[in-house]
Design a protein around this motif. Structure first.
Motif, PDB file in Angstrom:
ATOM      1  N   ARG A 112       0.830  -1.210   0.000  1.00  0.00           N
ATOM      2  CA  ARG A 112       0.000   0.000   0.000  1.00  0.00           C
ATOM      3  C   ARG A 112       0.863   1.258   0.000  1.00  0.00           C
ATOM      4  NH1 ARG A 112      -2.894   3.394   3.628  1.00  0.00           N
ATOM      5  NH2 ARG A 112      -1.739   2.574   5.401  1.00  0.00           N
ATOM      6  N   ARG A 113       1.923   1.268   0.806  1.00  0.00           N
ATOM      7  CA  ARG A 113       2.773   2.453   0.879  1.00  0.00           C
ATOM      8  C   ARG A 113       3.584   2.640  -0.391  1.00  0.00           C
ATOM      9  NH1 ARG A 113       4.926   3.881   6.897  1.00  0.00           N
ATOM     10  NH2 ARG A 113       3.052   3.309   8.056  1.00  0.00           N
ATOM     11  N   ARG A 114       4.066   1.543  -0.968  1.00  0.00           N
ATOM     12  CA  ARG A 114       4.831   1.661  -2.212  1.00  0.00           C
ATOM     13  C   ARG A 114       3.955   2.217  -3.327  1.00  0.00           C
ATOM     14  NH1 ARG A 114       9.739   0.355  -2.896  1.00  0.00           N
ATOM     15  NH2 ARG A 114      10.892  -1.001  -1.456  1.00  0.00           N
ATOM     16  N   GLN A 115       2.732   1.726  -3.426  1.00  0.00           N
ATOM     17  CA  GLN A 115       1.808   2.225  -4.438  1.00  0.00           C
ATOM     18  C   GLN A 115       1.523   3.716  -4.218  1.00  0.00           C
ATOM     19  OE1 GLN A 115      -2.259   0.726  -4.291  1.00  0.00           O
ATOM     20  NE2 GLN A 115      -2.341   0.682  -6.507  1.00  0.00           N
ATOM     21  N   PHE A 116       1.410   4.108  -2.966  1.00  0.00           N
ATOM     22  CA  PHE A 116       1.158   5.507  -2.630  1.00  0.00           C
ATOM     23  C   PHE A 116       2.315   6.385  -3.106  1.00  0.00           C
ATOM     24  CE2 PHE A 116       0.699   9.272  -0.110  1.00  0.00           C
ATOM     25  CZ  PHE A 116      -0.658   9.397   0.137  1.00  0.00           C
ATOM     26  N   MET A 117       3.562   5.970  -2.817  1.00  0.00           N
ATOM     27  CA  MET A 117       4.727   6.765  -3.214  1.00  0.00           C
ATOM     28  C   MET A 117       4.875   6.829  -4.728  1.00  0.00           C
ATOM     29  SD  MET A 117       7.688   5.958  -0.355  1.00  0.00           S
ATOM     30  CE  MET A 117       8.001   4.302  -0.963  1.00  0.00           C
ATOM     31  N   GLU A 118       4.674   5.691  -5.376  1.00  0.00           N
ATOM     32  CA  GLU A 118       4.833   5.662  -6.831  1.00  0.00           C
ATOM     33  C   GLU A 118       3.780   6.499  -7.539  1.00  0.00           C
ATOM     34  OE1 GLU A 118       4.723   1.536  -7.690  1.00  0.00           O
ATOM     35  OE2 GLU A 118       6.717   1.120  -6.846  1.00  0.00           O
TER      36      GLU A 118
END
Length: 273
Positions: A112-118
């Protein structure tokens, strides 16, 4: 003076390690906690002290790093504006931060956090040097576009993640400060809608009666009846395994990997459960 043997044998520590190659040209090797080693050179330009990343060892060897530092410092002395590279970009520092701190999260939270940053960060400031990003860059490129869509809770989450990344950069000498601190109050906070709690005994009774009267699938029916006894998140109950249940001592041990905060949890089981 540095040597290739000394560089090769240097182990990473909990904090960055600087190995100076003498102080004449300000060249040093920055050994990151992740084990990566970057050549950097300190310089003064326009009355301001800064640093330039030359490359990563061993791709850039010691001899080549010395020559590169000499050429770079010569350009600075002649008044040439230093050209930045990508080793200290927001995206690169974010990835280093993620490698260090994401292991404490569940795989679902990591995704979830990686998708948010990307989606929110990298297209806006990913290629910028993290030390050159200003509060207005963060506000205009990241937070305002989210605010215009009315997603104030997403703005709050974005500022929280950004602050963690900038604080990591400050602690590792890659940025002067956490620029998100200057944005406190720049965007209105989200309106919190509190879910009404059931406080009256009669209302609790009606809820339990409604659960008992549920005529849906057996698995959902059992889950609804168990939840009031165990007080766990629905996902934790849904992913429960028989191997985690000890019938003898009436306990359910939820492994840390299935807990949101990655801490094992022991649930006592009543006779009804």
């Amino acid at each position: 003076m540095l040597s290739e043997v000394k560089i090769r044998n240097q182990k990473p520590g909990l904090r960055p390690i600087r190995l100076y190659d003498g102080l004449k040209d300000g060249l040093y090797l920055d050994v990151r906690p992740s084990g990566r080693k970057f050549w950097r050179v300190q310089y003064s330009f326009g009355g301001k002290r800064s640093q330039k990343t030359l490359g990563e060892w061993p791709t850039l060897g010691l001899k080549e790093a010395r020559k590169s530092a000499e050429r770079f410092k010569g350009g600075v002395r002649s008044g040439k504006v230093p050209r930045e590279d990508g080793a200290e970009t927001f995206e690169a520092v974010s990835e280093e931060w993620a490698v260090k701190f994401f292991p404490a999260l569940t795989s679902r939270e990591v995704a979830r956090r990686r998708q948010f940053m990307e989606k929110r960060f990298f297209p806006a400031v990913g290629k910028m040097q993290i030390g050159s990003i200003t509060p207005l860059d963060v506000l205009d490129r990241i937070l305002r576009p989210i605010e215009t869509k009315g997603a104030l809770e997403t703005v709050r989450r974005a500022r929280t993640y950004l602050s963690q990344i900038f604080r990591y950069a400050v602690a590792n000498g890659l940025a002067e400060r956490d620029v998100t601190r200057d944005l406190i109050g720049a965007i209105p906070p989200p309106i919190v809608t509190h879910r009404p709690a059931i406080l009256e005994p009669d209302a609790v009774g009606r809820l339990l009666y409604a659960i008992d009267s549920y005529n849906g699938s057996p698995s959902v029916s059992f889950a609804l009846k168990i939840l009031p006894y165990v007080f766990v998140r629905p996902g934790e109950l849904r992913n429960a395994e028989w191997a985690d249940v000890n019938v003898t001592d009436a306990t359910w041990r939820i492994p840390a990997l299935r807990m949101k905060m990655r801490t094992a949890h022991i649930v006592p089981l009543s006779r009804q459960v």
